[in-house]
Design a protein around this motif. Structure first.
Motif, PDB file in Angstrom:
ATOM      1  N   GLN A 115      -5.553  15.336  -3.697  1.00 41.17           N
ATOM      2  CA  GLN A 115      -6.563  15.577  -4.895  1.00 41.17           C
ATOM      3  C   GLN A 115      -5.931  15.652  -5.980  1.00 41.17           C
ATOM      4  N   ALA A 116      -4.564  16.578  -6.209  1.00 41.01           N
ATOM      5  CA  ALA A 116      -4.014  16.342  -7.307  1.00 41.01           C
ATOM      6  C   ALA A 116      -3.765  15.003  -7.922  1.00 41.01           C
ATOM      7  N   LEU A 117      -3.128  14.281  -7.140  1.00 38.35           N
ATOM      8  CA  LEU A 117      -2.540  12.814  -7.737  1.00 38.35           C
ATOM      9  C   LEU A 117      -3.874  11.825  -7.655  1.00 38.35           C
ATOM     10  N   THR A 118      -5.123  12.262  -7.349  1.00 41.24           N
ATOM     11  CA  THR A 118      -6.074  11.390  -7.533  1.00 41.24           C
ATOM     12  C   THR A 118      -7.002  11.971  -8.757  1.00 41.24           C
ATOM     13  N   GLU A 119      -7.192  13.315  -8.911  1.00 41.27           N
ATOM     14  CA  GLU A 119      -8.258  13.810  -9.881  1.00 41.27           C
ATOM     15  C   GLU A 119      -7.439  14.306 -11.056  1.00 41.27           C
ATOM     16  N   GLY A 120      -6.033  14.641 -11.166  1.00 40.48           N
ATOM     17  CA  GLY A 120      -5.450  15.441 -11.987  1.00 40.48           C
ATOM     18  C   GLY A 120      -4.439  14.353 -12.830  1.00 40.48           C
ATOM     19  N   PHE A 121      -3.443  13.825 -11.893  1.00 34.10           N
ATOM     20  CA  PHE A 121      -2.498  13.059 -12.492  1.00 34.10           C
ATOM     21  C   PHE A 121      -2.867  11.694 -11.549  1.00 34.10           C
ATOM     22  N   SER A 122      -3.444  10.955 -11.990  1.00 36.00           N
ATOM     23  CA  SER A 122      -4.159   9.869 -11.403  1.00 36.00           C
ATOM     24  C   SER A 122      -3.332   8.682 -10.604  1.00 36.00           C
ATOM     25  N   LEU A 123      -2.181   9.027  -9.895  1.00 42.00           N
ATOM     26  CA  LEU A 123      -1.302   8.035  -9.569  1.00 42.00           C
ATOM     27  C   LEU A 123      -1.773   7.069  -8.508  1.00 42.00           C
ATOM     28  N   LEU A 124      -2.482   7.677  -7.834  1.00 40.03           N
ATOM     29  CA  LEU A 124      -2.993   7.175  -6.394  1.00 40.03           C
ATOM     30  C   LEU A 124      -3.991   6.174  -6.979  1.00 40.03           C
ATOM     31  N   ARG A 125      -4.996   6.464  -7.793  1.00 42.23           N
ATOM     32  CA  ARG A 125      -6.043   5.087  -8.317  1.00 42.23           C
ATOM     33  C   ARG A 125      -5.021   4.158  -8.988  1.00 42.23           C
ATOM     34  N   VAL A 126      -3.871   4.573  -9.778  1.00 43.83           N
ATOM     35  CA  VAL A 126      -3.138   3.413 -10.164  1.00 43.83           C
ATOM     36  C   VAL A 126      -2.521   2.549  -8.924  1.00 43.83           C
ATOM     37  N   LEU A 127      -1.839   3.101  -8.270  1.00 45.95           N
ATOM     38  CA  LEU A 127      -1.135   2.364  -7.214  1.00 45.95           C
ATOM     39  C   LEU A 127      -2.161   1.538  -6.247  1.00 45.95           C
ATOM     40  N   GLU A 128      -3.497   1.886  -6.213  1.00 45.53           N
ATOM     41  CA  GLU A 128      -4.537   1.043  -5.511  1.00 45.53           C
ATOM     42  C   GLU A 128      -4.503  -0.243  -6.099  1.00 45.53           C
ATOM     43  N   ASN A 129      -4.313  -0.466  -7.436  1.00 42.78           N
ATOM     44  CA  ASN A 129      -4.430  -1.788  -8.250  1.00 42.78           C
ATOM     45  C   ASN A 129      -3.137  -2.451  -8.037  1.00 42.78           C
ATOM     46  N   TYR A 130      -2.038  -2.011  -7.548  1.00 44.69           N
ATOM     47  CA  TYR A 130      -0.798  -2.706  -7.261  1.00 44.69           C
ATOM     48  C   TYR A 130      -0.683  -2.856  -5.794  1.00 44.69           C
ATOM     49  N   CYS A 131       0.265  -2.153  -5.186  1.00 44.53           N
ATOM     50  CA  CYS A 131       0.616  -2.320  -3.889  1.00 44.53           C
ATOM     51  C   CYS A 131      -0.525  -1.573  -2.881  1.00 44.53           C
ATOM     52  N   GLY A 132      -1.135  -0.693  -3.136  1.00 47.14           N
ATOM     53  CA  GLY A 132      -2.027   0.267  -2.397  1.00 47.14           C
ATOM     54  C   GLY A 132      -1.214   1.320  -1.633  1.00 47.14           C
ATOM     55  N   VAL A 133      -2.212   2.299  -0.931  1.00 46.88           N
ATOM     56  CA  VAL A 133      -1.605   3.441  -0.507  1.00 46.88           C
ATOM     57  C   VAL A 133      -2.243   3.670   0.751  1.00 46.88           C
ATOM     58  N   GLU A 134      -1.485   4.059   1.821  1.00 49.34           N
ATOM     59  CA  GLU A 134      -1.886   4.404   3.108  1.00 49.34           C
ATOM     60  C   GLU A 134      -1.674   6.076   3.216  1.00 49.34           C
ATOM     61  N   TRP A 135      -2.592   6.973   3.226  1.00 47.61           N
ATOM     62  CA  TRP A 135      -2.264   8.292   3.062  1.00 47.61           C
ATOM     63  C   TRP A 135      -2.378   8.770   4.433  1.00 47.61           C
ATOM     64  N   SER A 136      -1.395   9.470   4.814  1.00 46.98           N
ATOM     65  CA  SER A 136      -1.365  10.359   6.236  1.00 46.98           C
ATOM     66  C   SER A 136      -1.412  11.848   5.755  1.00 46.98           C
ATOM     67  N   VAL A 137      -2.456  12.620   6.310  1.00 49.48           N
ATOM     68  CA  VAL A 137      -2.443  13.857   5.828  1.00 49.48           C
ATOM     69  C   VAL A 137      -1.703  14.848   6.731  1.00 49.48           C
TER      70      VAL A 137
END
Length: 302
Positions: A115-137
């Motif tokens: 959540q922090a890397l999506t809503e606060g420091f939006s790295l995951l949103r940035v990465l989705e436009n490059y290599c993409g992310v597969e997140w494992s909780v």
């Protein structure tokens, strides 16, 4: 199992770019005080690939330490995935460098970190436009296979440690697990390593976990609680920042001296901590009780 310390300094590295404390001056003067990159670890089981633990801003040069041979392909990644112990900038900003991956990044972390890397420091949103992310909780108390069970012998269990959210996400209301440690186990050798780059207290549960490990890598950020306030570089104490200082009867050094574990190593060491200076009184105190001061490139084989 192989463990390689890629970066042993806290955020800002050593020497820190805007700091003239005694340690940073010594590191710049070529007096046997080695520079260090920001906190990161790599772990590999008896079989399988390397996994990166925390992606520091120094990740490009750190990953060069994992190249054990020549690749036959033009594009090659030395890691199979990234584990995040928290969402602090010094542990996650390196993900921007990894955007050049040719496949989606495999990232393991808690829901709070996601959540922090999506809503606060939006790295995951940035990465989705490059290599993409597969997140494992990976939440505390669950054991997760790293990679496929057929190819990798490595498992990891996250465990909660006392911690605060990064300063940049004060508007996010969730109170979930902001900071975790990791315990790695190799199913082939049955060796166990526990990694806590941030640790605010030694609970009975954490001591039990340490004593069940073959090697522990522990938060060594500050020597004293008021280290930064004395220098005038911060208004917060070590404990307020989520780091138990080494010094004192209840400090981490005294507590570690009582922990029965074959190998104990300090990591995530701030540039102001005098244990970074060889032969300093503080360094001698650490070594006298059988605790090591970790350094970049140190490899542990279990």
């Amino acid at each position: 199992m192989l463990i390689r310390i890629l970066g042993s300094a806290a955020g800002g590295g050593f020497p820190q770019w805007n700091c003239n404390c005694a340690g940073c001056q010594a590191a710049r003067s070529d007096k046997g005080v080695n520079p260090r990159t920001q906190s990161s670890l790599a772990v590999r089981g008896s079989s399988g690939d390397w996994f990166l633990v925390n992606a520091s801003p120094d990740v490009r040069q750190q990953l060069e330490r994992l190249r054990d041979g020549e690749s036959t392909s033009v594009r090659f990644s030395p890691i199979a995935g990234v584990l995040l112990s928290d969402a602090e900038i010094d542990h996650s900003a390196g993900l921007t460098i990894l955007r050049e991956a040719t496949e989606p990044l495999q990232i393991y972390g808690t829901n709070a970190v996601k959540q922090a890397l999506t809503e606060g420091f939006s790295l995951l949103r940035v990465l989705e436009n490059y290599c993409g992310v597969e997140w494992s909780v990976i939440e505390p108390g669950t054991v997760v296979n790293l990679g496929s069970k057929e190819k990798s012998s490595l498992t990891v269990e996250a465990f909660a440690v006392t911690g605060t959210p990064p300063k940049y996400i004060s508007s996010i209301s969730t109170e979930e697990n902001w900071v975790v440690g990791f315990t790695f186990r190799d199913r082939v050798s049955d060796k166990v390593v526990t990694y806590t780059p941030a640790l605010a207290e030694f609970t009975p549960e954490i001591i039990k976990r340490f004593e069940a490990s073959d090697c522990i890598l522990v938060d060594g950020t500050f020597w004293q609680d008021d280290e930064l306030t004395k220098l005038g570089t911060s208004t917060r104490t070590a404990l307020a920042m989520g780091h138990l200082p080494l010094a004192g009867d209840n400090g981490s050094l005294a507590r570690l001296a009582q922990v029965a574990c074959p190998r104990k190593i300090f990591v995530h060491i701030n540039n102001t901590n005098p244990i970074l200076i060889p032969n300093s009184p503080e360094r001698q105190m650490v070594e006298a009780v059988g605790v090591e001061v970790g350094n970049d490139g140190l490899t542990i084989e279990l």
